[in-house]
Design an enzyme around this catalytic site. Structure first.
Site, PDB file in Angstrom:
ATOM      1  CD  GLU A   1      -1.198  -0.236   3.727  1.00  0.00           C
ATOM      2  OE1 GLU A   1      -2.305  -0.757   3.525  1.00  0.00           O
ATOM      3  OE2 GLU A   1      -0.805   0.091   4.856  1.00  0.00           O
TER       4      GLU A   1
ATOM      5  CG  HIS B   1      -2.908   0.096   7.499  1.00  0.00           C
ATOM      6  ND1 HIS B   1      -2.483  -0.931   6.702  1.00  0.00           N
ATOM      7  CD2 HIS B   1      -3.948  -0.400   8.204  1.00  0.00           C
ATOM      8  CE1 HIS B   1      -3.250  -1.998   6.905  1.00  0.00           C
ATOM      9  NE2 HIS B   1      -4.140  -1.682   7.816  1.00  0.00           N
TER      10      HIS B   1
END
Length: 300
Positions: free
Chosen positions: A209, A247
């Site tokens: 990511e 995150h």
């Protein structure tokens, strides 16, 4: 063979008396995982879900011979829980907890240098070797035994990829969630090395990511060392720069860490990248067909 855990793994649950830990302990036991002890300070001598609870990890290890711990301890105390697992010289400590302060993790990482224990996480879903051992919060039923390794920073994207594979009759050797925090224990490269050396893993899916440079470093390692095909996916392509997304590690700063940059490097290193989450499975299938190992990877 599998990566990091198998049917002989003996597991301790740290923080076992908490509601979340209790729920997932039950799921792990139902899956067939050998949960041999729980640890909650002050609750030693009690029992939950048929599992004996101890005051310390050290006592639990001495009594049961456990070699792996999974940590469901609240964020303010989680770093201490990891250190306790390290001091008990476990092979592996898996930290599910999210929102652990970064400074706490920097101290943990420094303390762990040269120690025996491998840390997975924090802020991770854990790992699973299908039909043998599930440690963490992933839904066991979507996994099937097979030959594809999955490593990911994202829990939900791991489940998505695994489910797509299982639907197509392609099983997994081990699926490992390394977590989405900026300071973690086990990197993409650590897991890729393990898959590279595992005779039972024929190909790998790496799910990254935005944020940081871990995916680029892993891609360079793959290009130089990997003997098996690797397929990639990068989450967060539509995220605006400078905005923190879900995150803690998923933040683009100074032009570094963008999805575009990561995909470019992965492609340059010979890794085919799926354009959307729904295409991860078909991208892998396309690559293993090109490599001539599709039939070997099918779960017969």
């Amino acid at each position: 063979m599998s990566v990091f855990i198998d049917k002989n793994t003996k597991v301790i649950v740290q923080g076992i008396t908490g509601a979340t830990a209790l729920f997932h302990t039950k799921q792990m036991i139902e899956y067939g995982t050998q949960v041999v002890a729980g640890v909650t300070p002050g609750k030693g001598g009690t029992e939950v879900e048929g599992v004996a609870v101890y005051d310390t990890v050290d006592a639990a290890v001495k009594e049961t011979g456990a070699n792996v711990s999974v940590i469901f301890v609240p964020a303010p105390f989680a770093a201490d829980a990891i250190l306790e697992a390290v001091d008990a010289e476990l092979d592996l400590a898996i930290c599910i907890t999210e929102h652990i302060p970064v400074l706490d993790m920097i101290k943990v990482k420094r303390y762990m240098e040269g120690k025996k224990t491998r840390l997975l996480g924090p802020n991770c879903p854990g790992l699973i070797t299908p039909e043998e051992c599930k440690i963490g919060i992933m839904p066991g039923y979507i996994h099937t035994k097979g030959h594809i390794g999955v490593v990911s920073r994202s829990g939900t994207l791991t489940y998505e990829a695994v489910h797509q594979l299982s639907q197509e009759g392609i099983g997994q050797s081990t699926a490992v969630g390394i977590g989405g925090d900026p300071v973690n224990g086990t990197s993409f490269i650590d897991v890729l090395k393990a898959y590279n050396e595992d005779d039972n893993t024929y190909a790998v899916i790496m799910i990254g990511e935005i944020g940081g440079t871990a995916e680029e470093e892993a891609a360079e390692w793959v290009k130089a060392n990997m003997k098996k095909p690797v397929v990639g996916f990068i989450g967060g392509a539509t995220a605006p720069p400078g905005k923190r997304m879900g995150h803690a590690g998923a933040i683009i700063s100074g032009g570094k860490g963008t999805a575009e940059e990561k995909i470019r490097v992965l492609n340059e290193c010979g890794i085919q990248v799926a354009a959307t989450p729904s295409e991860i499975g078909e991208t892998l299938i396309k690559v293993i067909k090109e490599e001539g190992i599709y039939e070997k990877c099918k779960t017969h």
